[in-house]
Motif scaffolding. Structure first.
Motif, PDB file in Angstrom:
ATOM      1  N   ARG A 156       0.857  -1.208   0.000  1.00 12.82           N
ATOM      2  CA  ARG A 156       0.000   0.000   0.000  1.00 12.82           C
ATOM      3  C   ARG A 156       0.880   1.241   0.000  1.00 12.82           C
ATOM      4  N   ALA A 157       2.030   1.183   0.693  1.00 12.92           N
ATOM      5  CA  ALA A 157       2.960   2.334   0.693  1.00 12.92           C
ATOM      6  C   ALA A 157       3.490   2.556  -0.726  1.00 12.92           C
ATOM      7  N   MET A 158       3.789   1.465  -1.431  1.00 10.58           N
ATOM      8  CA  MET A 158       4.262   1.584  -2.822  1.00 10.58           C
ATOM      9  C   MET A 158       3.167   2.176  -3.708  1.00 10.58           C
ATOM     10  N   GLU A 159       1.929   1.715  -3.501  1.00 10.84           N
ATOM     11  CA  GLU A 159       0.806   2.229  -4.298  1.00 10.84           C
ATOM     12  C   GLU A 159       0.629   3.734  -4.060  1.00 10.84           C
ATOM     13  N   LEU A 160       0.699   4.129  -2.796  1.00 10.84           N
ATOM     14  CA  LEU A 160       0.527   5.538  -2.424  1.00 10.84           C
ATOM     15  C   LEU A 160       1.580   6.433  -3.059  1.00 10.84           C
ATOM     16  N   GLU A 161       2.794   5.930  -3.152  1.00 15.12           N
ATOM     17  CA  GLU A 161       3.876   6.716  -3.771  1.00 15.12           C
ATOM     18  C   GLU A 161       3.864   6.596  -5.292  1.00 15.12           C
ATOM     19  N   GLY A 162       2.874   5.856  -5.840  1.00 12.42           N
ATOM     20  CA  GLY A 162       2.786   5.682  -7.292  1.00 12.42           C
ATOM     21  C   GLY A 162       3.894   4.793  -7.841  1.00 12.42           C
ATOM     22  N   LYS A 163       4.454   3.929  -6.969  1.00 18.98           N
ATOM     23  CA  LYS A 163       5.607   3.105  -7.377  1.00 18.98           C
ATOM     24  C   LYS A 163       5.225   1.684  -7.810  1.00 18.98           C
ATOM     25  N   LEU A 164       3.973   1.316  -7.552  1.00 15.20           N
ATOM     26  CA  LEU A 164       3.575  -0.076  -7.843  1.00 15.20           C
ATOM     27  C   LEU A 164       3.483  -0.289  -9.353  1.00 15.20           C
ATOM     28  N   LEU A 165       4.174  -1.321  -9.842  1.00 14.57           N
ATOM     29  CA  LEU A 165       4.272  -1.525 -11.296  1.00 14.57           C
ATOM     30  C   LEU A 165       3.301  -2.570 -11.835  1.00 14.57           C
ATOM     31  N   HIS A 166       2.580  -3.241 -10.949  1.00 12.25           N
ATOM     32  CA  HIS A 166       1.556  -4.187 -11.414  1.00 12.25           C
ATOM     33  C   HIS A 166       0.501  -4.379 -10.321  1.00 12.25           C
ATOM     34  N   PRO A 167      -0.666  -4.921 -10.696  1.00 16.79           N
ATOM     35  CA  PRO A 167      -1.710  -5.097  -9.681  1.00 16.79           C
ATOM     36  C   PRO A 167      -1.364  -6.177  -8.661  1.00 16.79           C
ATOM     37  N   ILE A 168      -1.927  -5.995  -7.472  1.00 13.47           N
ATOM     38  CA  ILE A 168      -1.728  -6.972  -6.389  1.00 13.47           C
ATOM     39  C   ILE A 168      -3.083  -7.285  -5.774  1.00 13.47           C
ATOM     40  N   ILE A 169      -3.296  -8.536  -5.448  1.00 16.34           N
ATOM     41  CA  ILE A 169      -4.469  -8.883  -4.634  1.00 16.34           C
ATOM     42  C   ILE A 169      -4.004  -9.168  -3.204  1.00 16.34           C
ATOM     43  N   ALA A 170      -4.589  -8.419  -2.273  1.00 16.49           N
ATOM     44  CA  ALA A 170      -4.214  -8.537  -0.852  1.00 16.49           C
ATOM     45  C   ALA A 170      -4.993  -9.685  -0.220  1.00 16.49           C
ATOM     46  N   VAL A 171      -4.452 -10.879  -0.347  1.00 15.60           N
ATOM     47  CA  VAL A 171      -5.109 -12.064   0.221  1.00 15.60           C
ATOM     48  C   VAL A 171      -5.304 -11.892   1.731  1.00 15.60           C
ATOM     49  N   ASN A 172      -4.326 -11.238   2.374  1.00 17.17           N
ATOM     50  CA  ASN A 172      -4.424 -11.052   3.825  1.00 17.17           C
ATOM     51  C   ASN A 172      -5.747 -10.410   4.239  1.00 17.17           C
ATOM     52  N   ASP A 173      -6.274  -9.523   3.381  1.00 12.73           N
ATOM     53  CA  ASP A 173      -7.428  -8.729   3.793  1.00 12.73           C
ATOM     54  C   ASP A 173      -8.769  -9.419   3.539  1.00 12.73           C
ATOM     55  N   ALA A 174      -8.724 -10.648   3.039  1.00 14.63           N
ATOM     56  CA  ALA A 174      -9.973 -11.417   2.915  1.00 14.63           C
ATOM     57  C   ALA A 174     -10.435 -11.805   4.320  1.00 14.63           C
ATOM     58  N   GLN A 175     -11.749 -11.781   4.531  1.00 19.85           N
ATOM     59  CA  GLN A 175     -12.262 -12.150   5.870  1.00 19.85           C
ATOM     60  C   GLN A 175     -11.922 -13.595   6.210  1.00 19.85           C
ATOM     61  N   THR A 176     -11.967 -14.464   5.182  1.00 21.17           N
ATOM     62  CA  THR A 176     -11.655 -15.877   5.450  1.00 21.17           C
ATOM     63  C   THR A 176     -10.160 -16.080   5.669  1.00 21.17           C
ATOM     64  N   LYS A 177      -9.373 -15.005   5.557  1.00 19.77           N
ATOM     65  CA  LYS A 177      -7.952 -15.101   5.883  1.00 19.77           C
ATOM     66  C   LYS A 177      -7.714 -14.518   7.276  1.00 19.77           C
ATOM     67  N   PHE A 178      -7.831 -13.200   7.401  1.00 15.76           N
ATOM     68  CA  PHE A 178      -7.329 -12.586   8.636  1.00 15.76           C
ATOM     69  C   PHE A 178      -8.112 -12.968   9.899  1.00 15.76           C
TER      70      PHE A 178
END
Ligand code: ADE
Length: 415
Positions: A156-178
C-alpha cells in the motif's frame, strides 16, 4: 529441473507430512479437483515466496494441478521445513530454493532463482519478491498476490507513492484469511512455538503481548486459556480499549518490561522491545517475536548490553547482562511459530491458501482490467470459501426469508 534444498533424502518424511496437511485442507482439495479438470492456470509461470511448510506444499500441488509452472523460495530464512522442500522436488517435480537457516545472502539468491523463471504472476508473503522485482524493474505480466499484513502495508505504501508496477491482490485482507489465520492460527502456533522451544509452563506467568491486532488478539486469547496473566501493550486507543474489555490488563511497555515473564511482539513495527526494556527485565525473562520480520526486538542492542551469550536449547539463546540477569531470546527474533513450531495448522491455512489459489485464477482471467493498485479478494470468492469451509465442517446456517430481506432493504418500516 533446478533446485536448492538441504537434503533430498528427507523426502519420505516430507511426503507423509504433506499428506497429513492435505487431509486437513478440504476447501483447497475441492479447488484442486476443479483445477485438475479445467486447467485455469495452464502455462502460467508463478514464482512463490512463501513459508515452505506442508500447507504451502498443498497449495503448490493445487496450482500445479491447475496447469501452473512453479518456482518456490522461502519468505523467511528460518521457516523452511526441509523435508517438505525435499518432497516437493523429488516426489512432485516442483523447483524449490530454500534451506532452513540459510544466511541473508543465500536467502536473496534463492529469491533471484525463483524469479529467474520469468514469472507471469508472483505469490508473496511479506513482499520481498515484489520489492526485489521493483528494484530491478522486472516486468510481471499478470500481477501478484500478497499473503500477510506486513506485505500488504509495504505494498500500500508503494501504491501511495505511485511506485507499484503491477496489480496486487491482498489475500491477507480477505475475511476468510485474517479472521482465522491471523487470530486462531497465530494464536495457537505462537504458543506452540514458545512451548516447543522452552517447555515452560504458561500458567501463572505474566505473559506480555505487544500489539493487539488480529495476531495479538489470538496470542492473548490462547495464553489466557493456558492460565497466564495476560498484559497487552498497545498504541491505538481503540485496540487498547478492546483489550481492556476483553479482560486483559493494558499498560505501557516500560511498566510491563519490569514484570513480564514471557514477551511476544506482534506489532509489525521496529524496536518494540529495546535497550531500556532489557535493562529492567526480570532474570530469566523470555522474549520472542511472531511478527513477519525480525525487527521487533532490538537484537543488536541486546547483544551490546550482554556480557556473554550461548545457545541453551534449540531456538533458545541466553544473554547474560552485566548484572548477571539472563534474558532468553527465542528463534533469533524471527517468527517463533514457524522457527520453533510448524506454523499455523492446516485447517486455517486451508482458507488462506484457497484465497491464494482462487486469486491467482482471478488474476489470470481479469488482469487486463486491473490497474497498478492493491485490490481486495473479490467478495464472492471470500464468501464462497466461507461457505465451503462450513460445508466441510458439516455446519449448516440459515437464509433470510423474503420478508426479512424486504425489511432490511426498506427504510419506511420502523416498528
Ligand atoms: N504462515 C503461518 N503459518 C503458515 C503455514 N503453516 N504455512 C505457510 N505459511 C504460514
Amino acid at each position: 529441473m533446478n533446485y536448492d534444498i538441504k537434503d533430498a533424502a528427507l523426502s519420505k518424511k516430507g511426503k507423509l507430512r504433506i499428506e497429513w496437511a492435505d487431509d486437513n485442507m478440504p476447501v483447497l482439495n475441492l479447488i484442486r479437483q476443479r483445477f485438475a479438470k479445467e486447467k485455469p492456470l495452464k502455462g502460467t509461470k508463478i514464482a512463490c515466496c512463501l513459508h515452505v511448510t506442508t500447507e504451502t506444499a498443498v497449495l503448490m500441488l493445487t496450482l500445479k494441478a491447475g496447469g501452473a509452472e512453479l518456482a518456490l523460495c522461502a519468505s523467511n530464512p528460518l521457516s523452511t521445513q526441509d523435508d517438505v522442500a525435499a518432497s516437493l522436488v523429488k516426489d512432485y517435480g516442483i523447483s524449490v530454493f530454500s534451506i532452513k537457516g540459510e544466511d541473508h545472502k543465500t536467502y536473496y539468491e534463492h529469491l533471484e532463482l525463483a524469479l529467474s523463471i520469468k514469472p507471469d504472476l508472483t505469490m508473496d508473503d511479506g513482499a520481498d519478491l515484489v520489492s526485489t522485482i521493483h528494484k530491478k524493474k522486472q516486468h510481471i505480466p499478470l500481477g501478484g498476490t500478497e499473503e500477510t499484513t506486513t506485505g500488504v502495508i509495504r505494498l500500500r505504501a508503494m501504491e501511495l507513492e505511485g511506485k507499484l508496477l503491477h496489480p496486487i491482490i491482498a489475500v491477507n485482507d480477505a475475511q476468510t484469511k485474517f479472521m482465522f489465520d491471523n487470530r486462531y492460527g497465530t494464536g495457537q502456533s505462537t504458543i506452540d512455538g514458545i512451548i516447543r522451544a522452552t517447555n515452560k509452563l504458561i500458567a501463572g506467568t505474566n505473559f506480555v503481548v505487544c500489539g493487539y491486532g488480529w495476531c495479538g488478539r489470538g496470542a492473548a486469547m490462547r495464553a489466557k486459556g493456558l492460565g497466564a496473566n495476560v498484559i497487552v501493550i498497545e498504541v491505538d486507543p481503540f485496540k487498547a480499549l478492546e483489550a481492556v474489555m476483553d479482560g486483559f490488563v493494558v499498560m505501557p511497555i516500560a511498566n510491563a518490561a519490569k514484570i513480564g515473564d514471557i514477551f511476544v511482539t506482534v506489532t509489525g513495527d521496529i524496536n518494540v522491545l529495546r535497550g531500556e526494556h532489557f535493562k529492567v527485565m526480570k532474570d530469566k525473562a523470555i522474549i520472542c517475536n511472531s511478527g513477519h520480520f525480525n525487527v521487533e526486538i532490538d537484537i543488536p542492542t541486546l547483544k551490546k548490553l550482554s556480557k556473554k551469550s550461548r545457545t541453551t536449547r534449540d531456538f533458545v539463546e541466553e544473554f547474560v547482562m552485566s548484572d548477571g540477569r539472563r534474558i532468553y531470546l527465542l528463534g533469533e527474533g524471527r517468527l517463533i511459530n514457524l522457527a520453533a513450531a510448524e506454523g499455523h495448522p492446516a485447517q486455517v491455512m486451508d482458507m488462506s491458501f484457497a484465497n491464494q489459489a482462487l486469486s491467482a485464477e482471478y488474476m489470470k482471467k481479469n488482469y487486463r482490467s486491473l490497474e497498478n493498485k492493491v485490490y481486495k479478494v473479490p467478495i464472492d470468492i471470500d464468501r464462497r470459501i466461507a461457505e465451503l469451509k462450513l460445508a466441510s465442517m458439516g455446519v449448516k446456517i440459515d437464509k433470510l426469508t423474503e420478508e426479512q430481506k424486504k425489511y432490511l432493504a426498506s427504510w419506511e418500516m420502523g416498528t
